[in-house]
Design an enzyme around this catalytic site. Structure first.
Site, short mmCIF file in Angstrom:
data_model
loop_
_atom_site.label_atom_id
_atom_site.label_comp_id
_atom_site.label_asym_id
_atom_site.label_seq_id
_atom_site.Cartn_x
_atom_site.Cartn_y
_atom_site.Cartn_z
N MET A 170 0.95 -1.25 0.00
CA MET A 170 -0.24 0.04 0.08
C MET A 170 0.74 1.35 0.07
O MET A 170 0.50 2.26 0.90
CB MET A 170 -0.98 0.13 1.17
CG MET A 170 -1.97 -1.27 1.42
SD MET A 170 -2.88 -1.31 -0.17
CE MET A 170 -3.75 -2.68 0.32
N LEU A 206 5.22 3.79 -5.39
CA LEU A 206 6.70 3.83 -5.74
C LEU A 206 6.96 5.05 -7.05
O LEU A 206 6.02 4.91 -7.52
CB LEU A 206 7.21 2.43 -6.04
CG LEU A 206 7.14 1.44 -5.08
CD1 LEU A 206 7.06 0.03 -5.66
CD2 LEU A 206 7.99 1.51 -3.80
N ASN A 259 2.01 -6.09 -10.16
CA ASN A 259 1.02 -5.54 -9.16
C ASN A 259 -0.29 -6.13 -9.46
O ASN A 259 -0.34 -6.47 -10.64
CB ASN A 259 0.97 -4.25 -9.13
CG ASN A 259 -0.09 -3.49 -8.05
OD1 ASN A 259 0.04 -4.12 -6.86
ND2 ASN A 259 -1.18 -2.63 -8.55
N HIS A 270 -4.44 -5.65 -8.54
CA HIS A 270 -5.27 -4.62 -8.27
C HIS A 270 -6.54 -5.25 -8.11
O HIS A 270 -6.95 -6.01 -9.22
CB HIS A 270 -5.08 -3.46 -9.16
CG HIS A 270 -6.15 -2.27 -8.81
ND1 HIS A 270 -5.83 -1.51 -7.78
CD2 HIS A 270 -7.34 -2.09 -9.17
CE1 HIS A 270 -6.84 -0.81 -7.76
NE2 HIS A 270 -7.72 -0.96 -8.52
C1 GAR Z 1 -6.03 -7.34 -2.16
O1 GAR Z 1 -7.32 -7.16 -2.49
C2 GAR Z 1 -4.81 -6.42 -3.36
O2 GAR Z 1 -5.59 -6.66 -4.41
C3 GAR Z 1 -5.29 -5.19 -2.66
O3 GAR Z 1 -5.16 -4.98 -1.48
C4 GAR Z 1 -5.55 -6.37 -1.02
C5 GAR Z 1 -4.43 -6.91 0.10
O4 GAR Z 1 -4.81 -8.35 0.48
N1 GAR Z 1 -4.37 -4.23 -3.47
C6 GAR Z 1 -4.48 -2.87 -3.63
O5 GAR Z 1 -5.30 -2.30 -3.62
C7 GAR Z 1 -3.15 -2.18 -4.28
N2 GAR Z 1 -3.82 -1.12 -5.04
P1 GAR Z 1 -3.72 -9.16 0.95
O6 GAR Z 1 -2.64 -8.53 1.65
O7 GAR Z 1 -4.49 -10.31 1.85
O8 GAR Z 1 -2.72 -9.72 -0.32
#
Ligand code: GAR
Length: 203
Positions: free
Chosen positions: A95, A98, A112, A114
Site C-alpha cells: 500500500m 513507488l 502488481n 489490483h
Molecule cells: C488485495 O485485495 C490487493 O488486490 C489489494 O489489497 C489487498 C491486499 O490483501 N491491493 C491494492 O488495492 C493495491 N492497489 P492481502 O494482503 O491479503 O494480499
C-alpha cells in the site's frame, strides 16, 4: 538468464493472502520458473510476515516513518533487492506508491495485483476495501482483478491478466473483496508471476 530460476521478492503491507497464494502456488508447482526469496513489508505488524516465516522465507521491514524521505525509503528497499539478487518484484497488497526513480530501475520486472478490472476503480486513492466500496456505489454488476506491470503511472502499466467476478445483490465491500480474492486475485497473480518468470528465464 537461460536455464536459471528467477529470484522473486514480494512486497507486502497487510494480511498477505496474495503472498500465501504465491507460496502455495510455488509448493504446487504452478510457479516453477521462479522462487520467492524475500518478503519486504512496510508495516512491522503485517500478518504477511508471519506467513513468510512459516514458509521459511527471509523477510525484512522497511517503514516509511523511519526513513528521511521517499527516496531514502526506496533506496533501503533497493539495497535489499540488490543484496538478494532479485529479478522479479511482486507487489501483493503493498500500500505505498513507488516513484519513477524506483519503477524505472525494473522495467517489466515489477508486477502488481489490483482488485478491479482496470481501467475501472484504479489509480491514486483506490486501494484495498475502498475499491470495492466504489464499485458497489457505482452499481457495477461485474468487477474483478487485474495483474499488471508497474510503471510510473499508478495502476497504469501494461496488463498481464484480468479475471471478471460477478457482483451479487446483497454484497457488502467485505463480501465482495473476499469473492474477488478467491475467484480472481489468488488465481491470476500466481499464473502471471509464472508467466513473467518463464519469459525471463527463457530470454
Ligand atoms: C488485495 O485485495 C490487493 O488486490 C489489494 O489489497 C489487498 C491486499 O490483501 N491491493 C491494492 O488495492 C493495491 N492497489 P492481502 O494482503 O491479503 O494480499
Amino acid at each position: 538468464m537461460k536455464g536459471d530460476i528467477a529470484k522473486i521478492a514480494v512486497l507486502v503491507s497487510g494480511g498477505g493472502t496474495n503472498l500465501q497464494a504465491l507460496i502455495d502456488a510455488q509448493e504446487m508447482g504452478i510457479i516453477s520458473d521462479g522462487k520467492i526469496c524475500l518478503v519486504v513489508s512496510n508495516n512491522r505488524d503485517a500478518f504477511a510476515l508471519t506467513r513468510a516465516k512459516n514458509a521459511g522465507i527471509d523477510s525484512a521491514v522497511v517503514c516509511k516513518k523511519d526513513c528521511a524521505d521517499q527516496s531514502d525509503f526506496e533506496n533501503k528497499i533497493i539495497e535489499l533487492l540488490d543484496k538478494n539478487g532479485i529479478d522479479v518484484i511482486v507487489l501483493a497488497g503493498f500500500m505505498s506508491i513507488l516513484s519513477e526513480d524506483f519503477t524505472s530501475r525494473y522495467p517489466k520486472r515489477i508486477i502488481n495485483v489490483h482488485p478491479s478490472l482496470i481501467p475501472s476503480f484504479c489509480g491514486k486513492g483506490f486501494y484495498g476495501l475502498k475499491v470495492h466500496e466504489e464499485a458497489l456505489k457505482k452499481g457495477v454488476k461485474v468487477t474483478g482483478a487485474t495483474v499488471h506491470f508497474v510503471n510510473e503511472i499508478p495502476d497504469g502499466g501494461e496488463i498481464i491478466m484480468q479475471k471478471a467476478v460477478d457482483v451479487l445483490p446483497d454484497d457488502t465491500p467485505e463480501v465482495l473483496q473476499k469473492r474477488v480474492m478467491q475467484e480472481a486475485e489468488w488465481i491470476i497473480l500466481p499464473m502471471s508471476v509464472q508467466k513473467v518468470c518463464k519469459n525471463l528465464v527463457n530470454a
